[in-house]
Design an enzyme around this catalytic site. Sequence first.
Site, short mmCIF file in Angstrom:
data_model
loop_
_atom_site.label_atom_id
_atom_site.label_comp_id
_atom_site.label_asym_id
_atom_site.label_seq_id
_atom_site.Cartn_x
_atom_site.Cartn_y
_atom_site.Cartn_z
N VAL A 63 47.66 46.08 130.57
CA VAL A 63 49.30 46.18 130.65
C VAL A 63 50.00 47.39 130.55
O VAL A 63 51.41 47.37 130.90
CB VAL A 63 50.08 44.86 129.92
CG1 VAL A 63 49.32 43.62 130.36
CG2 VAL A 63 49.67 45.17 128.30
N ASN A 89 51.33 37.57 126.66
CA ASN A 89 50.73 37.13 125.56
C ASN A 89 49.89 38.35 124.75
O ASN A 89 49.62 38.27 123.61
CB ASN A 89 49.93 36.09 125.77
CG ASN A 89 48.82 35.58 124.77
OD1 ASN A 89 49.17 35.09 123.65
ND2 ASN A 89 47.53 36.21 124.84
N SER A 141 56.51 37.03 117.20
CA SER A 141 55.81 36.86 115.85
C SER A 141 56.81 36.86 114.94
O SER A 141 57.88 37.30 114.74
CB SER A 141 54.88 37.91 115.59
OG SER A 141 54.46 37.93 114.10
N TYR A 154 53.99 47.30 114.59
CA TYR A 154 54.04 45.71 115.10
C TYR A 154 55.45 44.86 115.11
O TYR A 154 55.87 44.40 115.97
CB TYR A 154 52.68 44.78 114.51
CG TYR A 154 52.48 43.86 115.00
CD1 TYR A 154 51.74 43.52 116.03
CD2 TYR A 154 52.91 42.58 114.30
CE1 TYR A 154 51.39 42.24 116.58
CE2 TYR A 154 52.51 41.28 114.69
CZ TYR A 154 51.79 41.05 115.72
OH TYR A 154 51.41 39.87 116.33
N ALA A 155 55.89 45.17 113.70
CA ALA A 155 57.22 44.48 113.47
C ALA A 155 58.39 45.09 114.62
O ALA A 155 59.10 44.15 115.23
CB ALA A 155 57.79 44.74 112.28
N ALA A 156 58.25 46.30 114.90
CA ALA A 156 59.21 46.98 115.89
C ALA A 156 58.92 46.26 117.23
O ALA A 156 60.05 46.05 117.97
CB ALA A 156 59.02 48.49 115.88
N THR A 157 57.92 45.98 117.75
CA THR A 157 57.49 45.59 118.99
C THR A 157 57.86 44.10 119.05
O THR A 157 58.56 43.74 119.96
CB THR A 157 56.14 45.53 119.31
OG1 THR A 157 55.26 44.87 118.55
CG2 THR A 157 55.81 46.87 119.34
N LYS A 158 57.77 43.42 117.85
CA LYS A 158 57.98 41.92 118.39
C LYS A 158 59.43 41.53 117.91
O LYS A 158 59.68 40.60 118.45
CB LYS A 158 56.96 41.13 116.95
CG LYS A 158 55.47 41.24 117.34
CD LYS A 158 55.15 40.89 118.55
CE LYS A 158 53.53 40.72 118.98
NZ LYS A 158 53.31 40.22 120.31
N ILE A 189 47.84 32.55 112.68
CA ILE A 189 46.83 31.81 113.67
C ILE A 189 45.29 32.23 113.57
O ILE A 189 45.38 33.52 113.48
CB ILE A 189 47.58 31.88 115.25
CG1 ILE A 189 49.00 31.66 115.20
CG2 ILE A 189 46.74 31.06 115.89
CD1 ILE A 189 49.52 30.29 114.67
P1 NAD Z 1 43.36 38.31 120.21
O1 NAD Z 1 43.05 39.57 119.73
O2 NAD Z 1 42.57 37.34 119.94
O3 NAD Z 1 43.57 38.59 121.87
C1 NAD Z 1 44.62 39.45 122.32
C2 NAD Z 1 43.84 39.86 123.81
O4 NAD Z 1 44.64 40.83 124.42
C3 NAD Z 1 42.20 40.20 123.84
O5 NAD Z 1 41.65 39.36 124.65
C4 NAD Z 1 42.65 41.61 124.35
O6 NAD Z 1 41.41 41.90 125.00
C5 NAD Z 1 43.93 41.50 125.31
N1 NAD Z 1 44.55 42.88 125.30
C6 NAD Z 1 44.73 43.84 124.28
N2 NAD Z 1 45.23 44.74 124.92
C7 NAD Z 1 45.44 44.65 126.12
C8 NAD Z 1 46.02 45.30 127.31
N3 NAD Z 1 46.53 46.81 127.32
N4 NAD Z 1 46.14 44.93 128.43
C9 NAD Z 1 45.65 43.71 128.66
N5 NAD Z 1 45.20 42.95 127.61
C10 NAD Z 1 45.17 43.18 126.37
O7 NAD Z 1 44.85 38.04 119.59
P2 NAD Z 1 45.89 36.65 119.38
O8 NAD Z 1 45.64 36.50 118.02
O9 NAD Z 1 45.37 35.62 120.46
O10 NAD Z 1 47.23 37.17 119.72
C11 NAD Z 1 47.96 36.91 121.16
C12 NAD Z 1 49.24 37.24 121.02
O11 NAD Z 1 49.95 36.51 119.86
C13 NAD Z 1 49.82 38.74 120.54
O12 NAD Z 1 50.84 39.10 121.29
C14 NAD Z 1 49.95 38.88 119.13
O13 NAD Z 1 50.48 39.76 118.51
C15 NAD Z 1 50.53 37.28 119.02
N6 NAD Z 1 50.49 36.71 117.59
C16 NAD Z 1 49.30 36.50 117.05
C17 NAD Z 1 49.24 36.05 115.67
C18 NAD Z 1 47.87 35.68 115.15
O14 NAD Z 1 48.16 35.34 113.83
N7 NAD Z 1 46.99 35.42 115.51
C19 NAD Z 1 50.69 35.95 115.01
C20 NAD Z 1 51.73 35.95 115.72
C21 NAD Z 1 51.53 36.51 116.80
#
Ligand code: NAD
Length: 248
Positions: A63, A89, A141, A154-158, A189
């Site tokens: 992305v 996502n 987040s 991370y906080a800045a982006t979210k 999560i």
């Molecule tokens: P994860 O690491 O399991 O999955 C993230 C996926 O994004 C991976 O498959 C990875 O290959 C892909 N990815 C990474 N860089 C990429 C890029 N440049 N282009 C395309 N794909 C890319 O993470 P997750 O926990 O499923 O997180 C999903 C979203 O939820 C994220 O935005 C994360 O910040 C957010 N989030 C997660 C949590 C948590 O507790 N897990 C909490 C709040 C927010």
Amino acid sequence: MRLEGKVCIITGAASGIGKAASLLFAKEGAVVCACDVSKEALENLVQEASGLAGKVDPYVLDVTNREQVSKVVEEIVNKYGKIDVLVNNAGITRDALLLKMTEEEWDAVINVNLKGVFNMTQAVAPHMIKAGKGSIINTSSVVGIYGNIGQTNYAATKAGVIGMTKTWAKELARKGAQIRVNAVAPGFIKTPMTEKVPEKIIEAVLARTPLARMGTPEEVAYVYLFLASDESSYVTGQVIGVDGGLVI
Ligand code: NAD
């Protein structure tokens, strides 16, 4: 089925929350254009999705790469004729305390979590504007709402994702277009992103979480599903927490 005939792009589709959403959307009849940097993980996802009502169509996509993003979005529009839903996502973490965070760690997280969301939305929005409708779901987040030690980048982006969500909810709905833009703010999560978090930190977070457990990727995916479906047709500019009550 709740997404029958809808063409949905999901980024970061091959792991964690994105994977749960890809499988759920396909079960609900969607064509899921699953975008991820990991070719191998995408292949596994496609296998797991076989036999579901809809289908998962994989795209290896970073992305952060604007050229790749516009090429893949054009390919999807040429193939399916439309894009109904975009789920931004994909996300990464590179944690460090403020005084120790490197420029590389800052840039990497900004590029994926913030610029990646901008790149995808800028490429997809013209097609939704032309159709006069669409739903965009941005993954924020709880950290973007209340901050977190060791997560300056991370906080800045979210937090930035929330600002973009509200801006686009206003901007893309002009001239009567039924384009909705919402954010989802997950709490803690259970996914590969959180699997290396030390037990001590998990316990501390759960002690502040009314539901007193981690969430599952499916529990977030169900909120994506609601926002992607026509059931949420009057919901826009919102930030929906999926956090067991952590941010109350
Ligand atoms: P994860 O690491 O399991 O999955 C993230 C996926 O994004 C991976 O498959 C990875 O290959 C892909 N990815 C990474 N860089 C990429 C890029 N440049 N282009 C395309 N794909 C890319 O993470 P997750 O926990 O499923 O997180 C999903 C979203 O939820 C994220 O935005 C994360 O910040 C957010 N989030 C997660 C949590 C948590 O507790 N897990 C909490 C709040 C927010």
